[in-house]
Scaffold this motif. Structure first.
Motif, mmCIF file in Angstrom:
data_model
loop_
_atom_site.group_PDB
_atom_site.id
_atom_site.type_symbol
_atom_site.label_atom_id
_atom_site.label_comp_id
_atom_site.label_asym_id
_atom_site.label_seq_id
_atom_site.Cartn_x
_atom_site.Cartn_y
_atom_site.Cartn_z
ATOM 1 N N ARG A 106 27.090 22.685 24.620
ATOM 2 C CA ARG A 106 28.324 23.977 25.035
ATOM 3 C C ARG A 106 28.936 24.819 23.870
ATOM 4 O O ARG A 106 29.432 23.030 23.230
ATOM 5 N N VAL A 107 29.567 25.341 23.295
ATOM 6 C CA VAL A 107 29.843 25.878 22.772
ATOM 7 C C VAL A 107 31.528 26.028 23.172
ATOM 8 O O VAL A 107 33.361 25.062 22.733
ATOM 9 N N SER A 108 31.881 26.049 25.145
ATOM 10 C CA SER A 108 33.668 25.870 25.606
ATOM 11 C C SER A 108 33.585 24.753 26.012
ATOM 12 O O SER A 108 32.840 23.932 26.286
ATOM 13 N N ASN A 109 34.893 24.247 26.278
ATOM 14 C CA ASN A 109 34.882 22.690 26.872
ATOM 15 C C ASN A 109 35.347 23.069 27.995
ATOM 16 O O ASN A 109 35.136 24.103 28.696
ATOM 17 N N SER A 110 36.144 22.134 28.644
ATOM 18 C CA SER A 110 35.882 22.131 30.133
ATOM 19 C C SER A 110 37.084 22.586 30.947
ATOM 20 O O SER A 110 36.761 23.004 31.791
ATOM 21 N N ARG A 111 37.531 22.757 30.294
ATOM 22 C CA ARG A 111 38.760 23.983 31.101
ATOM 23 C C ARG A 111 38.700 25.346 30.848
ATOM 24 O O ARG A 111 39.061 25.731 31.570
ATOM 25 N N GLN A 112 38.110 25.412 29.479
ATOM 26 C CA GLN A 112 37.219 27.200 29.787
ATOM 27 C C GLN A 112 36.366 27.277 30.520
ATOM 28 O O GLN A 112 36.200 27.668 31.120
ATOM 29 N N ARG A 113 36.026 26.430 30.786
ATOM 30 C CA ARG A 113 34.158 26.153 31.426
ATOM 31 C C ARG A 113 35.161 26.514 33.435
ATOM 32 O O ARG A 113 34.726 26.860 34.333
ATOM 33 N N LYS A 114 36.178 25.233 33.323
ATOM 34 C CA LYS A 114 36.862 25.656 34.701
ATOM 35 C C LYS A 114 37.314 26.536 34.797
ATOM 36 O O LYS A 114 37.720 27.545 36.292
ATOM 37 N N GLN A 115 38.651 27.542 34.244
ATOM 38 C CA GLN A 115 39.302 28.493 33.669
ATOM 39 C C GLN A 115 38.115 29.862 34.562
ATOM 40 O O GLN A 115 37.864 30.462 35.390
ATOM 41 N N GLN A 116 36.672 30.415 34.152
ATOM 42 C CA GLN A 116 35.780 30.778 34.030
ATOM 43 C C GLN A 116 34.948 30.447 34.981
ATOM 44 O O GLN A 116 34.356 31.719 36.166
ATOM 45 N N HIS A 117 34.858 29.533 35.869
ATOM 46 C CA HIS A 117 34.322 29.201 37.146
ATOM 47 C C HIS A 117 35.087 30.125 37.856
ATOM 48 O O HIS A 117 34.626 30.724 39.001
ATOM 49 N N LEU A 118 36.671 29.720 38.250
ATOM 50 C CA LEU A 118 37.719 30.261 39.163
ATOM 51 C C LEU A 118 37.499 31.481 38.934
ATOM 52 O O LEU A 118 37.306 32.404 40.266
ATOM 53 N N LEU A 119 37.469 32.093 37.823
ATOM 54 C CA LEU A 119 37.227 34.130 37.617
ATOM 55 C C LEU A 119 36.296 34.298 38.331
ATOM 56 O O LEU A 119 36.466 35.369 38.935
ATOM 57 N N ASP A 120 35.363 33.976 37.835
ATOM 58 C CA ASP A 120 33.835 34.153 38.595
ATOM 59 C C ASP A 120 33.625 34.389 40.265
ATOM 60 O O ASP A 120 33.474 34.660 41.539
ATOM 61 N N VAL A 121 34.352 32.859 40.930
ATOM 62 C CA VAL A 121 34.650 32.554 42.056
ATOM 63 C C VAL A 121 35.091 33.841 42.757
ATOM 64 O O VAL A 121 34.986 34.026 44.239
ATOM 65 N N LYS A 122 36.312 34.800 42.350
ATOM 66 C CA LYS A 122 37.407 35.533 42.807
ATOM 67 C C LYS A 122 36.345 36.496 42.692
ATOM 68 O O LYS A 122 36.527 37.513 43.742
ATOM 69 N N VAL A 123 36.141 37.116 41.085
ATOM 70 C CA VAL A 123 35.146 38.331 41.277
ATOM 71 C C VAL A 123 33.340 38.015 43.304
ATOM 72 O O VAL A 123 33.896 39.454 43.240
ATOM 73 N N ARG A 124 33.664 37.173 42.814
ATOM 74 C CA ARG A 124 32.618 37.503 44.267
ATOM 75 C C ARG A 124 33.116 37.489 45.336
ATOM 76 O O ARG A 124 32.275 37.835 45.656
ATOM 77 N N ALA A 125 33.750 36.574 45.404
ATOM 78 C CA ALA A 125 34.405 36.896 46.786
ATOM 79 C C ALA A 125 35.015 38.544 47.163
ATOM 80 O O ALA A 125 35.374 38.827 48.668
ATOM 81 N N ARG A 126 35.483 38.995 45.994
ATOM 82 C CA ARG A 126 36.200 40.563 46.078
ATOM 83 C C ARG A 126 34.601 41.054 46.441
ATOM 84 O O ARG A 126 35.156 41.928 47.117
ATOM 85 N N LYS A 127 34.081 40.711 45.663
ATOM 86 C CA LYS A 127 32.504 42.358 45.793
ATOM 87 C C LYS A 127 31.967 41.495 47.426
ATOM 88 O O LYS A 127 32.039 42.535 47.753
ATOM 89 N N ALA A 128 32.760 40.186 47.899
ATOM 90 C CA ALA A 128 31.624 40.014 49.471
ATOM 91 C C ALA A 128 32.203 40.353 50.499
ATOM 92 O O ALA A 128 31.735 41.556 51.674
ATOM 93 N N THR A 129 34.029 40.592 49.445
ATOM 94 C CA THR A 129 34.779 41.493 51.206
ATOM 95 C C THR A 129 34.283 43.271 50.797
ATOM 96 O O THR A 129 34.042 43.289 52.339
#
Length: 362
Positions: free
Chosen positions: A15-38
C-alpha cells in the motif's frame, strides 16, 4: 548499473498510503455513503407520500363525481319518481294500513326507498306470514303479502258469548301466533273457540307457550287431517281444568282428551263414532283419558224424548191445605149422607186419579 532507492520497484500488493491516511479516507467514505443513503430514503418517502396523495385525490374525485352523477341521473331524475305502489294481500289487510306501516308514499324517489326496512316492518305485523317487496324501474314498487290463516279463537275466559264483540278474544293460526284484526271476515264466526287459557298471557303477535294451548292446536290439526272431520266438527275446547281438554262438537258431544298421545286418543274416538253410526245412536259424553273400559254415555233418541214429554215420570205432588169454614151444627147430620156421596163421586186427589188411570190402562 545499480538502481537507486527511488527507482527501485515496489511489490505490487504494498500500500502506498499509511494507516492514518487510510483511516481518514475511510471516515470520508462513510460520510459520503450515509449522505447518499439519507437522500435516497427521503426520495423514496417523498415518492410514497406523493402516491398516497395522488391515490386519495383520485379516489375523492371518483367518489364525489359518482355522488354528483348518481344524484343528477338517479336521485334527482324525475323519471324515477315513485308513481305506483301495488299492494296485494290474501286476507284482511288494507292498502292504507300497509302503506302507513311501511311509510311509503307516491311521489318520492324510488331509489330512496329502503326495501329491507319495508320488508322488516311489514313482517312484524301479527297477521303477516310472508312478505315480498320488489322494485320495478322506473317508478313502481310491488308488495305481495301472504297473511296468516286463523284456525280458531282463543281467550282466557271460561265462557264467552260472541268472540267478534269481545276484547279478550284473539285469532290464532296453526303456528300459535295470536292476531287481532281490525276487519273480521264472516268465515271467522264458524271457527272453533279455545277457552280457559288462564296460564297464557294473550297479546297480539305473541306465540302461545302453554301446554293447554299447544295441545288444543295439535288436536285441531289432527282432527282436520282425520276422516272424522265431517263427523266430529269441533266447536269449543275448554282448557280451564289444567290437566285435560273438554271438547264439544256441533252435536253437543263432550269428549275429555288428555294432553299426551293425542293420535291414539283420536283413533279411539273414531272407533266410538263408527260404533255410534252403526247403532244409530249419538254419543253424549266419552272420557278418553281412560285407556280401558272407557266410560261412554249416549243421548236419548227422539222417540224417548217424545214419550218422556207425553208421559213424564211420576213425581210426588204436595197439595196445599185450604181452610174451610165449618157448617152449622143443625145441618151437619142432614148433610152427612149427601156429603159422603159427593166425596165418592166428586173430584178426587191427583194421586188417586193417576192410580185410576193406570188401572184402566192395565
Amino acid at each position: 548499473m545499480k538502481l537507486t532507492s527511488s527507482t527501485r520497484k515496489r511489490p505490487r500488493n504494498q500500500r502506498v498510503s499509511n494507516s492514518r491516511q487510510r483511516k481518514q479516507q475511510h471516515l470520508l467514505d462513510v460520510k459520503v455513503r450515509a449522505r447518499k443513503a439519507t437522500q435516497y430514503r427521503n426520495r423514496r418517502v417523498l415518492v410514497f407520500i406523493s402516491k398516497i396523495a395522488l391515490t386519495a385525490a383520485i379516489s375523492a374525485g371518483i367518489y364525489f363525481g359518482a355522488r354528483i352523477g348518481m344524484r343528477r341521473f338517479f336521485f334527482e331524475n324525475p323519471e324515477y319518481r315513485l308513481a305506483m305502489i301495488d299492494v296485494q294481500t290474501d286476507g284482511t289487510l288494507q292498502r292504507d294500513q300497509v302503506l302507513k306501516t311501511a311509510d311509503l308514499r307516491e311521489g318520492e324517489n324510488i331509489f330512496q326507498v329502503n326495501l329491507a326496512h319495508v320488508h322488516r316492518v311489514l313482517q312484524q305485523l301479527p297477521q303477516v306470514d310472508e312478505v315480498e317487496v320488489v322494485r320495478k324501474l322506473p317508478g313502481e314498487i310491488d308488495i305481495r303479502i301472504l297473511e296468516r290463516k286463523p284456525i280458531a279463537w282463543i281467550t282466557s275466559e271460561k265462557q264467552i258469548s260472541d268472540p267478534f264483540q269481545s276484547d279478550v278474544a284473539f285469532l290464532i293460526d296453526a303456528r300459535g301466533v295470536l292476531m287481532k284484526e281490525k276487519k273480521l271476515l264472516p268465515e271467522y264466526l264458524g271457527l272453533p273457540l279455545i277457552t280457559g287459557c288462564i296460564s297464557e298471557s294473550l297479546e297480539p303477535g305473541k306465540i302461545v307457550q302453554s301446554i293447554e294451548a299447544k295441545a288444543a292446536l295439535e288436536l285441531l290439526r289432527l282432527s282436520a287431517a282425520s276422516f272424522m272431520q265431517t263427523r266430529f266438527q269441533i266447536r269449543e275446547i275448554d282448557a280451564s281444568k289444567g290437566y285435560c281438554l273438554v271438547v264439544t262438537d256441533k252435536n253437543h258431544t263432550r269428549v275429555t282428551v288428555g294432553f299426551d298421545h293425542l293420535e291414539k286418543q283420536i283413533q279411539r274416538l273414531e272407533q266410538f263414532l263408527v260404533y255410534a253410526d252403526d247403532s244409530r245412536r249419538e254419543i253424549e259424553t266419552v272420557n278418553l283419558l281412560v285407556q280401558r273400559n272407557i266410560p261412554v254415555t249416549f243421548m236419548k233418541s227422539a222417540a224417548e224424548v217424545i214419550n218422556d214429554t207425553i208421559d213424564p215420570d211420576e213425581t210426588p205432588r204436595i197439595m196445599k191445605a185450604i181452610p174451610v169454614a165449618p157448617p152449622p151444627a143443625k145441618a151437619s147430620a142432614k148433610s152427612s149422607a149427601p156429603a159422603a156421596g159427593k166425596n165418592q163421586n166428586g173430584p178426587q186427589p191427583f194421586s188417586l186419579q193417576k192410580q185410576t188411570q193406570k188401572g184402566k190402562k192395565e
